[in-house]
Design an enzyme around this catalytic site. Structure first.
Site, PDB file in Angstrom:
ATOM      1  N   LYS A   1     -75.319  76.730  54.429  1.00  0.00           N
ATOM      2  CA  LYS A   1     -73.932  76.364  54.125  1.00  0.00           C
ATOM      3  C   LYS A   1     -73.729  76.425  52.613  1.00  0.00           C
ATOM      4  O   LYS A   1     -74.497  75.813  51.855  1.00  0.00           O
ATOM      5  CB  LYS A   1     -73.731  74.929  54.609  1.00  0.00           C
TER       6      LYS A   1
HETATM    7  C1  E4P Z   1     -68.403  70.142  58.079  1.00  0.00           C
HETATM    8  O1  E4P Z   1     -69.314  70.924  58.137  1.00  0.00           O
HETATM    9  C2  E4P Z   1     -68.431  68.910  57.272  1.00  0.00           C
HETATM   10  O2  E4P Z   1     -69.734  68.373  57.325  1.00  0.00           O
HETATM   11  C3  E4P Z   1     -67.522  67.832  57.798  1.00  0.00           C
HETATM   12  O3  E4P Z   1     -66.729  68.269  58.871  1.00  0.00           O
HETATM   13  C4  E4P Z   1     -66.823  67.049  56.746  1.00  0.00           C
HETATM   14  O4  E4P Z   1     -66.001  66.100  57.347  1.00  0.00           O
HETATM   15  P1  E4P Z   1     -65.415  64.817  56.596  1.00  0.00           P
HETATM   16  O5  E4P Z   1     -64.132  65.201  55.943  1.00  0.00           O
HETATM   17  O6  E4P Z   1     -65.202  63.824  57.686  1.00  0.00           O
HETATM   18  O7  E4P Z   1     -66.472  64.375  55.602  1.00  0.00           O
END
Ligand code: E4P
Length: 216
Positions: free
Chosen positions: A83
């Protein structure tokens, strides 16, 4: 629609994998630091449980650092997806890692313009953060619709992954639009199965059956 769990918690991931509805996992640095133990070993265990794409995020912000960490993450397990953030260096790293056959999830996407660049750079997944857009008074799901419409005209391999999901409404709206994946916190995945009328209906069936003294 594929359902991923947005978590680094092995017990939660195991519980949902046991039900058979989990296709993959997304993690981020904030999620991984909450869990005890070595994060690499935890990611390895998660891959063995889920046997599907597991995203592990780089913490470097420069191209060279992202490449080095990306290679390290990819080596943890063949199921790992690297990522990277949707920055200029992140796009460059996405292009380079994808060119080497490493799957990349481009995260922290907040505009259709960013999504287009990620698709062009060969991303396997693009993660628009719908909840965080809603938080600042925008409509996160509108961004999903825009990206799906835009990418629908072309043949990029990128899958649109609805991220920063806060409720089942985000999941269902995403599914109706044809989003490829939604990554959900454990609590949202639990809520997907729940309806009060199911619980009430089941209780009534069982009460009636038990009162009758009938046996199967
Ligand atoms: C996605 O890969 C992220 O880890 C995640 O959806 C972030 O979400 P949040 O806004 O609840 O931290």
């Amino acid at each position: 629609m594929k359902l991923f769990i947005d978590s680094g918690n092995i017990a939660d991931i195991q519980k949902l994998a046991d039900i058979g509805i989990i296709d993959g996992v997304t993690t981020n640095p904030s999620l991984l630091v909450k869990e005890p133990g070595d994060y690499r070993e935890n990611l390895k265990k998660i891959c063995q449980i889920v046997k599907g794409p597991v995203s592990g995020e780089v913490t470097a912000t420069d191209f060279a650092g992202m490449m080095q960490q990306g290679h390290d993450i990819a080596k943890i397990d063949p199921y790992m997806v690297v990522k990277v953030p949707l920055t200029r260096d992140g796009i460059k790293a996405c292009k380079a890692l994808s060119g080497e056959g490493i799957r990349v999830n481009v995260t922290l996407c907040f505009s259709a313009a960013q999504a287009l660049l990620a698709a062009k750079a060969g991303a396997t997944f693009i993660s628009p953060f719908v909840g965080r857009l809603d938080d600042i008074g925008h409509d996160g799901m509108e961004l999903i619709a825009d990206i799906l419409e835009m990418l629908g005209h072309y043949s990029y391999k990128a899958e649109v992954l609805v991220a920063s999901v806060r409720s089942p409404v985000h999941v269902i709206k995403g599914a109706r639009m044809g989003a490829h994946v939604a990554t959900c916190p454990f609590s949202v995945l639990q809520q997907l199965a729940k309806h009060p009328l199911t619980d009430i209906g089941l209780k009534k069936f069982l009460d009636d059956w038990n009162k009758s003294g009938a046996k199967i």
